[in-house]
Write a protein that holds these residues in place. Sequence first.
Motif, PDB file in Angstrom:
ATOM      1  N   TYR A 181       0.903  -1.195   0.106  1.00 30.06           N
ATOM      2  CA  TYR A 181      -0.068  -0.057   0.115  1.00 30.06           C
ATOM      3  C   TYR A 181       0.912   1.244  -0.079  1.00 30.06           C
ATOM      4  O   TYR A 181       2.026   1.252   0.612  1.00 30.06           O
ATOM      5  N   VAL A 182       0.295   2.340  -0.548  1.00 34.48           N
ATOM      6  CA  VAL A 182       1.005   3.494  -0.557  1.00 34.48           C
ATOM      7  C   VAL A 182       0.205   4.667   0.081  1.00 34.48           C
ATOM      8  O   VAL A 182      -0.941   4.640   0.168  1.00 34.48           O
ATOM      9  N   GLN A 183       0.883   5.699   0.884  1.00 33.46           N
ATOM     10  CA  GLN A 183       0.320   6.579   1.540  1.00 33.46           C
ATOM     11  C   GLN A 183       0.816   7.838   1.172  1.00 33.46           C
ATOM     12  O   GLN A 183       2.226   8.233   1.713  1.00 33.46           O
ATOM     13  N   HIS A 184       0.444   8.651   0.488  1.00 34.14           N
ATOM     14  CA  HIS A 184       0.913   9.877  -0.129  1.00 34.14           C
ATOM     15  C   HIS A 184       0.313  11.125   0.921  1.00 34.14           C
ATOM     16  O   HIS A 184      -0.346  10.801   1.642  1.00 34.14           O
ATOM     17  N   MET A 190       9.002  12.125  -9.528  1.00 34.72           N
ATOM     18  CA  MET A 190       8.839  12.876  -8.115  1.00 34.72           C
ATOM     19  C   MET A 190       7.384  12.498  -7.328  1.00 34.72           C
ATOM     20  O   MET A 190       7.563  12.401  -6.332  1.00 34.72           O
ATOM     21  N   SER A 191       6.737  12.129  -8.139  1.00 31.34           N
ATOM     22  CA  SER A 191       5.295  11.718  -7.509  1.00 31.34           C
ATOM     23  C   SER A 191       5.383  10.669  -6.852  1.00 31.34           C
ATOM     24  O   SER A 191       4.037  10.227  -6.119  1.00 31.34           O
ATOM     25  N   ASP A 192       6.375   9.845  -6.881  1.00 30.57           N
ATOM     26  CA  ASP A 192       6.253   8.428  -6.026  1.00 30.57           C
ATOM     27  C   ASP A 192       6.832   8.877  -4.633  1.00 30.57           C
ATOM     28  O   ASP A 192       6.607   7.948  -3.855  1.00 30.57           O
ATOM     29  N   ALA A 193       7.001   9.730  -4.376  1.00 26.84           N
ATOM     30  CA  ALA A 193       7.484  10.162  -2.891  1.00 26.84           C
ATOM     31  C   ALA A 193       6.457  10.089  -2.161  1.00 26.84           C
ATOM     32  O   ALA A 193       5.415  10.642  -2.001  1.00 26.84           O
ATOM     33  N   ALA A 194       6.446   9.112  -1.132  1.00 25.22           N
ATOM     34  CA  ALA A 194       5.473   8.872  -0.261  1.00 25.22           C
ATOM     35  C   ALA A 194       5.753   7.768   0.948  1.00 25.22           C
ATOM     36  O   ALA A 194       6.895   7.286   0.798  1.00 25.22           O
ATOM     37  N   GLU A 195       4.795   7.197   1.684  1.00 27.76           N
ATOM     38  CA  GLU A 195       4.930   6.066   2.595  1.00 27.76           C
ATOM     39  C   GLU A 195       4.581   4.724   2.014  1.00 27.76           C
ATOM     40  O   GLU A 195       3.433   4.933   1.461  1.00 27.76           O
ATOM     41  N   TYR A 196       5.562   3.898   2.053  1.00 30.06           N
ATOM     42  CA  TYR A 196       4.923   2.700   1.416  1.00 30.06           C
ATOM     43  C   TYR A 196       4.952   1.522   2.576  1.00 30.06           C
ATOM     44  O   TYR A 196       5.641   1.311   3.420  1.00 30.06           O
TER      45      TYR A 196
END
Lengths: 115, 117
Positions: free
Chosen positions: B36-39, B83-89
């Motif tokens: 899961y990803v959390q932006h 750049m838009s991949d910056a997130a918590e995984y």
Amino acid sequence: GAGVSQSPSNKVTEKGKDVELRCDPISGHTALYWYRQSLGQGLEFLIYFQGNSAPDKSGLPSDRFSAERTGGSVSTLTIQRTQQEDSAVYLCASSLSYSSYNEQFFGPGTRLTVL
Amino acid sequence: AQSVTQLDSHVSVSEGTPVLLRCNYSSSYSPSLFWYVQHPNKGLQLLLKYTSAATLVKGINGFEAEFKKSETSFHLTKPSAHMSDAAEYFCVVSDLGNAGNNRKLIWGLGTSLAVNP
């Protein structure tokens, strides 16, 4: 269609007060989940519902925590006599049914701050 | 008992370079595995899932993960970071061993991905 909604989005309360958090799942989803996410921590599973039934309550941190679901839809998570360590983001998710294969859809969360 | 370990709490990559987020799991039975990803300021979103079909799973936004039973790993990769991949995984395991009311999703602590220009 509408996603999972939670209310309130933010809640600030004083230590010792009771709070009630609400979750509206996606229509038609029979499974509903509550999680807690503390700063710098992963998600902590609290409880899930299949329909109105909660088969496993062992994830609830203490007996101050309770949850119910009525009509197979809306769920409320109640925290009695809140403590500072209860401060966290409380996330709700729903899925078509309780199965490992089903994607869980998450709400935006309720940020609880206990002063 | 099942468990999930995300080996890196923080990963920093340059835009256009490959991404590798590592996840190891422990499960008594055949697991289902998820990423899961959390932006920032957004809800959690499923990236991909493994449910005992193909061991190489393709997800959204160009991510993929390979289930390696011998290594008990489910690492997340992407050939070229944006750049838009910056997130918590988050890596998640669901143990199918106990049917009915004992199945739980176990979440890793998360990996924060930073993408530098």
